[in-house]
Enzyme design. Structure first.
Site, short mmCIF file in Angstrom:
data_model
loop_
_atom_site.label_atom_id
_atom_site.label_comp_id
_atom_site.label_asym_id
_atom_site.label_seq_id
_atom_site.Cartn_x
_atom_site.Cartn_y
_atom_site.Cartn_z
N ALA A 13 0.82 -1.22 0.00
CA ALA A 13 0.00 0.00 0.00
C ALA A 13 0.85 1.27 0.00
CB ALA A 13 -0.94 0.00 1.20
N ILE A 16 5.71 3.01 -3.67
CA ILE A 16 6.25 2.17 -4.75
C ILE A 16 5.23 1.10 -5.12
CG2 ILE A 16 8.07 0.51 -5.37
CD1 ILE A 16 10.00 2.18 -3.65
N ASN A 105 14.93 -2.25 10.61
CA ASN A 105 14.55 -2.96 9.40
C ASN A 105 15.04 -4.40 9.44
OD1 ASN A 105 12.89 -1.42 7.59
ND2 ASN A 105 14.52 0.09 7.74
N GLN A 112 10.79 -12.02 7.76
CA GLN A 112 10.33 -12.28 6.39
C GLN A 112 11.20 -13.35 5.72
OE1 GLN A 112 9.67 -8.45 4.47
NE2 GLN A 112 7.85 -8.10 5.72
N ASN A 131 14.97 -0.20 1.99
CA ASN A 131 16.33 0.18 2.41
C ASN A 131 16.62 -0.13 3.88
OD1 ASN A 131 17.67 1.16 0.13
ND2 ASN A 131 16.37 2.98 0.13
N ASP A 159 19.61 2.74 -10.04
CA ASP A 159 20.88 3.47 -10.18
C ASP A 159 21.45 3.28 -11.59
OD1 ASP A 159 20.62 4.03 -7.38
OD2 ASP A 159 21.15 1.93 -7.08
N HIS A 187 23.44 0.01 -2.60
CA HIS A 187 22.44 1.00 -3.02
C HIS A 187 22.40 2.09 -1.96
CE1 HIS A 187 18.97 3.11 -4.38
NE2 HIS A 187 18.43 2.97 -3.19
P1 NAX Z 1 6.30 3.98 1.70
O1 NAX Z 1 6.57 4.42 3.10
O2 NAX Z 1 5.37 4.77 0.85
O3 NAX Z 1 5.73 2.49 1.73
C1 NAX Z 1 6.30 1.49 2.51
C2 NAX Z 1 5.16 0.57 2.92
O4 NAX Z 1 5.71 -0.53 3.62
C3 NAX Z 1 4.15 1.25 3.84
O5 NAX Z 1 2.85 1.13 3.29
C4 NAX Z 1 4.29 0.45 5.15
O6 NAX Z 1 3.04 0.30 5.82
C5 NAX Z 1 4.82 -0.88 4.63
N1 NAX Z 1 5.52 -1.68 5.63
C6 NAX Z 1 6.30 -1.24 6.65
N2 NAX Z 1 6.72 -2.30 7.38
C7 NAX Z 1 6.21 -3.39 6.81
C8 NAX Z 1 6.27 -4.77 7.11
N3 NAX Z 1 6.96 -5.22 8.18
N4 NAX Z 1 5.61 -5.62 6.31
C9 NAX Z 1 4.90 -5.19 5.25
N5 NAX Z 1 4.79 -3.89 4.92
C10 NAX Z 1 5.44 -3.00 5.69
O7 NAX Z 1 7.72 3.80 1.03
P2 NAX Z 1 8.07 3.64 -0.52
O8 NAX Z 1 8.31 4.98 -1.10
O9 NAX Z 1 7.10 2.73 -1.16
O10 NAX Z 1 9.51 2.94 -0.41
C11 NAX Z 1 9.66 1.62 0.07
C12 NAX Z 1 11.11 1.32 0.34
O11 NAX Z 1 11.87 1.39 -0.85
C13 NAX Z 1 11.81 2.28 1.32
O12 NAX Z 1 12.59 1.53 2.22
C14 NAX Z 1 12.69 3.10 0.41
O13 NAX Z 1 13.79 3.63 1.10
C15 NAX Z 1 13.09 2.07 -0.59
N6 NAX Z 1 13.63 2.54 -1.88
C16 NAX Z 1 14.59 1.78 -2.47
C17 NAX Z 1 15.11 2.09 -3.71
C18 NAX Z 1 16.14 1.22 -4.37
O14 NAX Z 1 16.60 1.60 -5.46
N7 NAX Z 1 16.55 0.08 -3.82
C19 NAX Z 1 14.69 3.33 -4.41
C20 NAX Z 1 13.38 3.86 -3.96
C21 NAX Z 1 13.12 3.76 -2.48
O15 NAX Z 1 13.74 4.83 -1.84
#
Ligand code: NAX
Length: 329
Positions: A13, A16, A105, A112, A131, A159, A187
């Site tokens: 939800a 991303i 995290n 998981q 991340n 990237d 990353h």
């Molecule tokens: P959001 O905060 O919009 O969405 C994250 C979702 O994860 C939330 O809906 C939250 O309720 C849910 N969540 C949290 N803990 C959970 C768990 N234990 N089980 C299931 N769901 C859980 O973040 P969003 O912008 O979607 O980014 C998601 C992640 O991607 C972040 O950690 C972000 O830093 C990382 N990214 C990684 C990138 C990469 O290139 N590897 C780039 C984009 C992004 O920054």
């Protein structure tokens, strides 16, 4: 009808997730002939929002979408899954140190990883986006008894795509002409996009772009700092481009989009010691894929002294991260 690919997505939800699920359901990850079944995981308070996303998926009437399950239980989400996209993670809060982020995290990814081991299909493949992605993948792999470590990967494709786009703009060519672009390491802002081995229209990129100061200066900092630039401009972190990169990552790995002969893509995968990168850490590498679940690290590339020194720094950061979560491995 072909058996659907079962795709689990965590954090479904989130931002991303909202950009990703529609791409998967429309066939962009596994191609136009492969049905998909989405198994979506969220934390309990986000389930109502997830219901809304599922309603919108229904309203798209995607012919390839064979079903959607919503849950707040990891084992249920991963049951029988062939591909697991670990997107959900806890964002870094105000005043939070990187070490705290790693620990908080890490706790998500230990659970998981264990749930994947107990519930996922035998052929499961895992792509971590949340991340710190590389170290989260390491933690999940270490806690997934019986699942081969090489099935755990982290995403550095965003990237790569960012770097390709910058090189194409500088050279004044369409982005599709930029190939062989490896992103080494973590990353994080220490990542290393490798121009020395990249090609533009089949020629060494360094013959097309001879401005070395630009390559080692503005280009590198633009790619490394792109995530922050997006946040500054948009007021929110990269979402659609991250989802797009994840579609690319999985499509290359097991969605039928093998790398072309002589080309490679960037994936963070467990090191086998290649290029002196310590065995076991999950580092960005140039990787050739067969599109049906196999990949190998491309060997034998020459790194310039500049690139090598940058790779050493990003690998040192990965080793520090590994040390900080030692108790979870
Ligand atoms: P959001 O905060 O919009 O969405 C994250 C979702 O994860 C939330 O809906 C939250 O309720 C849910 N969540 C949290 N803990 C959970 C768990 N234990 N089980 C299931 N769901 C859980 O973040 P969003 O912008 O979607 O980014 C998601 C992640 O991607 C972040 O950690 C972000 O830093 C990382 N990214 C990684 C990138 C990469 O290139 N590897 C780039 C984009 C992004 O920054």
């Amino acid at each position: 009808m072909t058996t659907p690919v079962r795709v689990a997505v965590t954090g479904a939800a989130g931002q991303i997730g909202y950009a990703l699920l529609f791409r998967i359901a429309s066939g962009q990850m596994f191609g136009p002939d492969t049905p998909v079944h989405l198994q979506l995981l969220e934390i309990t308070p986000a389930l109502p929002a997830l219901e809304g996303v599922a309603m919108e998926l229904d309203d798209c009437a995607f012919p390839l979408l064979s079903g959607i399950d919503l849950t707040d239980a990891a084992e249920t989400a991963f049951a029988g899954s062939n591909v697991v996209c670990l997107v959900g993670a806890k964002p870094r809060g105000p005043g939070m140190e990187r070490a705290d982020l790693l620990k908080d995290n890490g706790r998500i990814f230990t659970g998981q990883g264990a749930a994947i081991a107990s519930a996922a299909a035998d052929d499961v493949k895992v792509a971590v986006v949340g991340n710190p992605a590389n170290t989260n993948a390491l933690i999940a792999a270490a806690n997934a008894d019986g699942v081969p470590a090489e099935r755990f990967t982290a995403m550095v494709r965003l990237d790569e795509n960012r770097a390709k786009s910058q090189l194409a703009a500088k050279a004044g060519v369409p982005v599709a002409q930029v190939t062989n672009l490896a992103v080494w390491g973590n990353h994080s802002p220490t990542m290393v996009p490798d121009v020395d081995n990249a090609r533009i229209d089949g020629r060494p990129a360094t013959e097309v772009i001879t401005d070395r100061a630009w390559i080692e200066g503005e280009f590198l900092s633009t790619v490394q700092q792109r995530g922050k630039a997006i946040i500054d401009a948009r007021g929110a972190s990269s979402a659609a481009s991250a989802a797009n990169a994840l579609v690319d990552h999985v499509a290359s790995w097991c969605g039928g989009q093998s790398t072309a002969d002589g080309d490679w893509v960037s994936m963070a995968v467990p090191s086998d010691g290649s290029y002196g990168i310590p065995e076991g850490i999950i580092s960005g590498f140039p990787v050739a894929t067969d599109g049906v679940g196999g990949y190998r690290i491309v060997e034998g590339l020459e790194l310039s002294a500049f690139t090598r020194s940058k790779v050493e720094a990003t690998v040192a950061e990965l080793q520090q991260e590994r040390a900080a979560v030692e108790d979870m491995l």
